[in-house]
Design a protein around this motif. Structure first.
Motif, mmCIF file in Angstrom:
data_model
loop_
_atom_site.group_PDB
_atom_site.id
_atom_site.type_symbol
_atom_site.label_atom_id
_atom_site.label_comp_id
_atom_site.label_asym_id
_atom_site.label_seq_id
_atom_site.Cartn_x
_atom_site.Cartn_y
_atom_site.Cartn_z
ATOM 1 N N PHE A 176 4.587 48.781 82.998
ATOM 2 C CA PHE A 176 5.944 49.302 82.857
ATOM 3 C C PHE A 176 6.473 49.709 84.227
ATOM 4 O O PHE A 176 5.725 50.197 85.075
ATOM 5 C CB PHE A 176 5.967 50.538 81.953
ATOM 6 N N SER A 177 7.787 49.527 84.418
ATOM 7 C CA SER A 177 8.433 50.101 85.590
ATOM 8 C C SER A 177 8.428 51.624 85.448
ATOM 9 O O SER A 177 8.248 52.148 84.340
ATOM 10 C CB SER A 177 9.859 49.583 85.719
ATOM 11 N N PRO A 178 8.610 52.368 86.537
ATOM 12 C CA PRO A 178 8.552 53.837 86.456
ATOM 13 C C PRO A 178 9.482 54.448 85.417
ATOM 14 O O PRO A 178 9.126 55.452 84.786
ATOM 15 C CB PRO A 178 8.929 54.271 87.876
ATOM 16 N N ASP A 179 10.674 53.866 85.217
ATOM 17 C CA ASP A 179 11.597 54.419 84.228
ATOM 18 C C ASP A 179 11.401 53.829 82.843
ATOM 19 O O ASP A 179 12.120 54.192 81.899
ATOM 20 C CB ASP A 179 13.051 54.239 84.683
ATOM 21 N N GLY A 180 10.452 52.917 82.694
ATOM 22 C CA GLY A 180 10.145 52.342 81.393
ATOM 23 C C GLY A 180 11.116 51.289 80.904
ATOM 24 O O GLY A 180 10.990 50.816 79.776
ATOM 25 N N SER A 181 12.061 50.874 81.732
ATOM 26 C CA SER A 181 13.071 49.907 81.280
ATOM 27 C C SER A 181 12.640 48.459 81.454
ATOM 28 O O SER A 181 13.236 47.557 80.865
ATOM 29 C CB SER A 181 14.383 50.136 82.032
ATOM 30 N N LEU A 182 11.610 48.232 82.278
ATOM 31 C CA LEU A 182 11.143 46.871 82.534
ATOM 32 C C LEU A 182 9.673 46.755 82.160
ATOM 33 O O LEU A 182 8.897 47.707 82.309
ATOM 34 C CB LEU A 182 11.308 46.511 84.011
ATOM 35 N N LEU A 183 9.306 45.572 81.683
ATOM 36 C CA LEU A 183 7.905 45.257 81.431
ATOM 37 C C LEU A 183 7.538 44.028 82.243
ATOM 38 O O LEU A 183 8.200 42.990 82.148
ATOM 39 C CB LEU A 183 7.653 44.970 79.951
ATOM 40 N N ALA A 184 6.495 44.148 83.052
ATOM 41 C CA ALA A 184 5.976 43.003 83.796
ATOM 42 C C ALA A 184 4.703 42.519 83.123
ATOM 43 O O ALA A 184 3.890 43.320 82.647
ATOM 44 C CB ALA A 184 5.693 43.390 85.244
ATOM 45 N N THR A 185 4.538 41.203 83.055
ATOM 46 C CA THR A 185 3.328 40.620 82.491
ATOM 47 C C THR A 185 2.757 39.593 83.455
ATOM 48 O O THR A 185 3.492 38.935 84.195
ATOM 49 C CB THR A 185 3.596 39.930 81.136
#
Length: 331
Positions: A112-121
């Motif tokens: 997760f990005s620090p603010d939780g808005s993005l997910l990287a896989t």
């Protein structure tokens, strides 16, 4: 040589998984403390209270081994990547599945990005994907460059950069918005694990029988130390006083960050150690193993913390934390 201690390390053993535990992650601090999630080849990620190991729930829905897990900083969301070619995002409070993202190969890592808005896989497709969780139906942004399957990924700063490691024996830094490779570090052995420090300034890399530390701005090597075993994972204490690591010889090592000297080593697992992480307060570290268990270890042996209720001289005996088979509310 290990420094002798008058107190015996008594890890808390968190059972419940039925196959090897291959990844784990802590959340940040919340009003209810911090939390711990584990990935297992049994396909059922588990959520626990971070300071005690108490089982809170199991995320059910994958149809293959789960290789990577992540928790958002506020512990509201969990993510998992699995051998069923799917990455899932879960409501970490109810345990319900929120999103399911199809891939073309095994998903090995999620972040997760620090603010939780993005997910990287990261997957065995050799690709890094970034999903906008505020617009989950949109196509992911794809970053290519690795020549083998990815193993681990992490965001840097406020999410402007991403760092990844892969079977191509490289660690690479990327600009998230453009997908441009910023820097590449080559290793002689596969980098089995990476970790970004709590202030984003240091990258810890476990590779072969070494643990190395890198400046995430200049990309210069800060330190590198030899470990008595092939090491799969390493974690730097928030204070940067010590680091812990584990690997093929079943042992957990605690080492001095300033000079690389072994402070303590403990053999509690009955199989290779696949993953290790310090808790956000640094009071404990968690390890996951081929033996199917998670173990929680005290950073300062004998200190009264969590389930370790100790006198000044004698630690309590180890507690076994069993995980019920049924699914319950996660938090």
């Amino acid at each position: 040589m290990a420094v002798p201690t008058t107190l015996r390390q008594t890890p808390l053993t968190c059972s419940g998984h039925t196959r090897p535990v291959v990844d784990l992650a802590f959340s940040g601090f919340t009003e209810k403390g911090y939390f711990l999630i584990s990935a297992c080849k049994d396909g059922k990620p588990m959520m626990r209270q971070g300071d005690t190991g108490d089982w809170l729930g199991t995320f059910e829905g994958h149809k293959g081994a789960v290789w990577g897990v992540a928790l958002s900083q506020d512990a509201s969301k969990a993510a998992s990547g699995a051998a069923d070619f799917i990455a899932k995002v879960w409501d970490a409070v109810t345990g319900e599945e929120i999103y399911s993202f199809q891939h073309q190969h095994i998903v090995k890592c999620v972040a997760f990005s620090p603010d939780g808005s993005l997910l990287a896989t990261g997957s065995n497709e050799k690709l890094l994907r970034i999903y906008d969780l505020n617009n989950p139906t949109a196509d992911p942004f794809i970053i290519s460059g690795h020549t083998s399957g990815l193993r681990h990924i992490a965001f840097l700063g406020k999410g402007e950069k991403i760092v990844s490691c892969a079977d191509d024996r490289t660690v690479r830094f990327w600009e998230r918005s453009t997908g441009k490779e910023i820097h590449r570090i080559d290793f002689t052995s596969i980098p089995n694990g990476i970790e970004v420090s709590n202030d984003d300034s240091i990258l810890t890399v476990a590779s072969g029988n070494t643990v190395s530390f890198w400046n995430t701005t200049s990309f210069e090597k800060i330190k590198e130390y030899q470990v008595p075993s092939q090491v799969h994972s390493a974690s730097l204490h928030p204070s940067r006083s010590v680091f812990v690591c584990g690997g093929e010889d079943f042992k957990m090592y605690k080492m001095d960050y300033s000079n690389g000297q072994e402070i303590e080593s403990f053999k509690g697992h009955f199989g290779p150690v696949h993953c290790v992480r310090f808790s956000p307060d640094g009071e404990l570290y968690a390890s996951g193993s081929e033996d199917g268990t998670l173990r929680l270890w005290q950073t300062t042996v004998g200190k009264s913390y969590g389930l370790w209720k100790c006198s000044s001289d004698t630690p309590t005996s180890s507690e076994i934390l069993s995980s019920p088979a049924k699914t319950e509310t996660v938090a």
